[in-house]
Scaffold this active site. Structure first.
Site, PDB file in Angstrom:
ATOM      1  N   TYR A 227       0.832  -1.202   0.000  1.00  0.00           N
ATOM      2  CA  TYR A 227       0.000   0.000   0.000  1.00  0.00           C
ATOM      3  C   TYR A 227       0.875   1.265   0.000  1.00  0.00           C
ATOM      4  CZ  TYR A 227      -3.088   3.719   1.374  1.00  0.00           C
ATOM      5  OH  TYR A 227      -3.744   4.914   1.398  1.00  0.00           O
ATOM      6  N   LYS A 236       4.103   9.693   2.931  1.00  0.00           N
ATOM      7  CA  LYS A 236       3.954   9.950   4.354  1.00  0.00           C
ATOM      8  C   LYS A 236       5.178   9.556   5.181  1.00  0.00           C
ATOM      9  CE  LYS A 236       0.080  12.023   4.184  1.00  0.00           C
ATOM     10  NZ  LYS A 236      -0.852  11.575   3.203  1.00  0.00           N
ATOM     11  N   HIS A 255       0.563  18.559   6.810  1.00  0.00           N
ATOM     12  CA  HIS A 255      -0.367  17.705   6.069  1.00  0.00           C
ATOM     13  C   HIS A 255      -1.488  18.617   5.574  1.00  0.00           C
ATOM     14  CE1 HIS A 255      -3.210  13.981   6.118  1.00  0.00           C
ATOM     15  NE2 HIS A 255      -2.587  14.076   4.975  1.00  0.00           N
ATOM     16  N   CYS A 279     -12.999  14.852   5.635  1.00  0.00           N
ATOM     17  CA  CYS A 279     -13.559  16.125   6.119  1.00  0.00           C
ATOM     18  C   CYS A 279     -13.594  17.199   5.053  1.00  0.00           C
ATOM     19  CB  CYS A 279     -12.766  16.628   7.312  1.00  0.00           C
ATOM     20  SG  CYS A 279     -12.880  15.543   8.737  1.00  0.00           S
ATOM     21  N   GLY A 280     -13.329  16.821   3.794  1.00  0.00           N
ATOM     22  CA  GLY A 280     -13.490  17.785   2.711  1.00  0.00           C
ATOM     23  C   GLY A 280     -12.215  18.462   2.243  1.00  0.00           C
ATOM     24  N   LYS A 281     -11.060  17.832   2.512  1.00  0.00           N
ATOM     25  CA  LYS A 281      -9.796  18.471   2.125  1.00  0.00           C
ATOM     26  C   LYS A 281      -9.646  18.578   0.599  1.00  0.00           C
ATOM     27  CE  LYS A 281      -4.844  17.763   2.968  1.00  0.00           C
ATOM     28  NZ  LYS A 281      -3.914  16.742   3.494  1.00  0.00           N
ATOM     29  N   ASN A 391     -11.056   2.728   0.208  1.00  0.00           N
ATOM     30  CA  ASN A 391      -9.756   3.406   0.126  1.00  0.00           C
ATOM     31  C   ASN A 391      -9.110   3.203  -1.253  1.00  0.00           C
ATOM     32  OD1 ASN A 391      -7.776   5.094   1.246  1.00  0.00           O
ATOM     33  ND2 ASN A 391      -6.516   3.373   1.915  1.00  0.00           N
TER      34      ASN A 391
HETATM   35  C1  SPV Z   1      -3.817  10.159   3.870  1.00  0.00           C
HETATM   36  O1  SPV Z   1      -4.296   9.134   4.399  1.00  0.00           O
HETATM   37  O2  SPV Z   1      -3.761  11.227   4.467  1.00  0.00           O
HETATM   38  C2  SPV Z   1      -3.308  10.110   2.500  1.00  0.00           C
HETATM   39  C3  SPV Z   1      -3.090   8.805   1.887  1.00  0.00           C
HETATM   40  O3  SPV Z   1      -3.037  11.110   1.921  1.00  0.00           O
HETATM   41  S1  SPV Z   1      -1.702   8.028   2.508  1.00  0.00           S
HETATM   42  O4  SPV Z   1      -0.623   8.174   1.561  1.00  0.00           O
HETATM   43  O5  SPV Z   1      -2.057   6.626   2.671  1.00  0.00           O
HETATM   44  O6  SPV Z   1      -1.333   8.608   3.774  1.00  0.00           O
HETATM   45 MN    MN Z   2      -2.897  12.797   3.265  1.00  0.00          MN
END
Ligand code: SPV
Ligand code: MN
Length: 630
Positions: A227, A236, A255, A279-281, A391
């Protein structure tokens, strides 16, 4: 010195086992540390071949082809659209097994840590021989625009062509920059190994999935997972390293999206925004006038101004419910055969079509995240398997967006006029509210961010989760320390951004949502006017809310919609018991965190006092008309 416990043999000796052409590509970068890192991982993981990515169009094509040959990606009916499956047990970030390595195993409040030596020993063991019979890919990326004071450098080592293909879409290639700057480059190292696969191409040993972040070594390691949130280093994993570095150096890795909002006379104001998942980002980013980024922001002080860059040039977005009515722009890009897209965990039909929930038309027989799929297929518990996963995601370059901001590649970024924080809150926060000042906003909006669980997540619906700055999952330091960094950051600014809280999920007395999806645009435009002091506001104990007449005009102009006094009153009433409950929850958390800045606690307590005073004077719910002093 080797990174992972063990001896440190001569790198050239190890590299000599691999094709000369590939090794020469690596040696063209005059950085011995890099040669040692690549050699060390090769010595440990024992890949049978090596590919060093120069960023050339041929190399990009090679990576894409390898992903298809290895069946990490499957072709669809459009040559530029491919589909990747993570496997049913590997569909999201693994919070429990993602740990920050800390020397001595010291505890960090609300952060999942592990003793650094023990963690490095564990991954070294997991990496042993893990790439046998596979190709190891080494790729170089920029985490920010070329030639920018913001930009960090990343090296990805992985046996997954899908990971590198994703990074080729999401980040700027850095090979030339590495070759030119060579020894002077300090880089983040991301090591990933897919691990053993089953007959479906899914990770067999997900119970041995590990995602370890080593801030001290500026490196991350992930094993037994596919993933992207666990494997794509610059996403991340880099964020945690960047937060750590920023904390030491006094800048912010966030973020957050970065968007441009147009105001009177053609001016444009840039906002950054943090929202927990759901939440609407992305929706806010897409409804703004221009988009710099949808997920990450690096914010630094330059000549007294807060400026932001997007370290990415692509989106790894949730595709669930993306539809032509609500998300016309994303929908257009995802269905454009000319745009290179990796779809993950969608439905790939036998005809080679890609389908996800929200796409018009009916899902047909094909393959999905749980294997072969047909309408009505049940899982072992007898529940219907949805055609696409909640997802499921898309990976695509931002360069296809019609609203892409022309300053996306500006080495100096864009000036930030406002930080926006938004959560899913049925009861307390108004749809939009300006903080009294930076510190007040950081304490009561950013650090106090919470979000309600939706029906899709385990736990009681409506229960709230604390998610300060929408970054809790990605913090290598305590939330108290992260709040302190924000206070500290603004002390260096001549022009301090405004701070706003937004809430698209407030419900009325009848339990129904008060705002419509498209109302977001009005809140953005109001914030833009406030940034320039063009409209007045009504002061409440928790911040400043819009004056009725200004909103009435904005609703009319932006959406051609009538906006009643009654709706305004219900949206912007100060809901004192609900505000107090929220405040007390958040305060209780920070009171338990030893390094919470005293300023944060003081601001939260003062807000409580103001709310109680108003309640004593006027009762539980106070109309904004009653507070309008003009
Ligand atoms: C998030 O979950 O905030 C994402 C996807 O942008 S991930 O890369 O899985 O974190
Ligand atoms: Mn993210």
């Amino acid at each position: 010195m080797s990174r992972l416990a063990g001896r440190s043999p001569d790198p050239l000796e190890i590299l000599a086992r691999y094709p000369r052409e590939q090794v020469e590509r690596l040696l063209r970068i005059p950085n011995e540390r890099l040669h040692r890192d690549v050699a060390e991982i090769a010595e440990l993981a024992k890949p049978s071949s090596l590919f060093v990515h120069t960023g050339s169009p041929e190399d990009r094509e090679y990576v894409r082809r390898r992903a298809l040959e290895r069946r990490e990606e499957l072709p669809s009916k459009h040559p530029k659209h491919t589909v990747h499956f993570d496997g049913p047990r590997d569909l999201a970030r693994d919070k429990a097994n993602t740990r920050i390595l800390v020397a001595g195993g010291r505890e960090v409040p609300l952060v999942n840590t592990l003793d650094r030596d023990a963690g490095l020993r564990e991954v070294a063991k997991l990496l042993e021989g893990v790439m046998e019979g596979r190709e190891m890919l080494v790729a170089f990326y920029l985490y920010g625009p070329l030639g920018s004071p913001f930009t960090l450098y990343g090296v990805q080592i992985t046996d997954s062509a899908y990971v590198v293909h994703s990074e080729d879409i999401l980040y700027r290639n850095g090979y030339s920059a590495f070759a030119e700057r060579g020894g002077g480059i300090e880089y983040m190292l991301f090591v990933h190994a897919t691990g053993a696969l089953d007959e479906n191409g899914w990770c067999r040993e997900v119970e041995k999935r590990r995602v370890y972040i080593d801030p001290e070594g500026n490196a991350t390691y992930s094993v037994n997972t596919q993933y992207a949130g666990n494997t794509v280093g610059l996403k991340k994993l880099a964020l945690r390293l960047a937060v750590y570095k920023g904390f030491r150096e006094g800048w912010l890795a966030e973020h957050m999206f970065i968007v441009g909002v147009k105001g009177p006379g053609g001016r444009i104001s840039y906002f950054t925004g943090a929202f927990p998942a759901g939440c609407g980002k992305t929706a806010t980013a897409m409804i703004a006038d221009t988009v710099v980024g949808d997920d990450l922001a690096l914010v630094r002080e330059l000549e007294g101004e807060a400026r932001a860059v997007n370290p990415e040039v692509g989106m790894f977005g949730i595709i669930d419910d993306v539809n032509p009515e609500d998300d016309p722009e994303i929908y257009r890009v995802l269905t454009d055969p000319e745009a290179e897209v990796i779809f993950s965990n969608v439905l790939l039909t036998e005809e080679g079509d890609v389908w996800w929930r929200g796409k018009p038309g009916e899902p047909r027989k094909g393959l999905n995240y749980a294997g072969p799929w047909w309408p009505g297929k049940l899982d072992e518990q007898g529940r219907e398997i949805p055609p696409s996963h909640p997802n499921a995601r898309f990976t695509v370059s931002v360069r296809h967006l019609a609203k892409l901001d022309p300053r996306i590649d500006d080495p100096l970024g864009v000036p930030v006029s406002a930080f926006v924080f938004g959560g899913r809150d049925s009861t307390a926060w108004p749809p939009v509210e300006e903080a009294f000042d930076w510190d007040h906003g950081i304490a009561t909006k950013g650090a106090a961010l919470e979000s309600e669980r939706t029906a899709a997540v385990l736990g009681k619906v409506g229960e709230v989760e604390f998610n300060p700055f929408a970054i809790l999952d990605f913090l290598p330091i305590s939330p108290g320390a992260f709040a302190e960094l924000h206070f500290r950051f603004a002390r260096r600014l001549r022009k301090v951004p405004k701070v706003f809280g937004v809430n698209y999920f407030l419900r009325g007395r009848d339990g129904k949502y008060l705002a419509e999806k498209r109302d977001k645009r009005v809140w953005l435009k109001w914030m833009e006017l406030r940034v320039h002091g063009d409209v007045d506001a009504v002061e409440t104990p928790t911040g400043r809310v819009p004056v009725y007449e200004d909103l009435r005009q904005l609703f009319d102009r932006e959406l051609g919609k009538e906006f009643s006094e009654r709706l305004y009153e219900e949206m912007f009433a100060v809901r004192i018991p609900q505000q107090l409950a929220k405040l007390e929850r958040v305060l209780a958390i920070y009171e338990r965190i030893p390094d919470s800045p005293p300023l944060l606690l003081e601001i939260l307590r003062e807000q409580g006092k103001r709310l109680k005073e108003l309640r004593a004077e006027r009762g539980d719910w106070v109309s904004p008309f009653a507070l309008d002093k003009r």
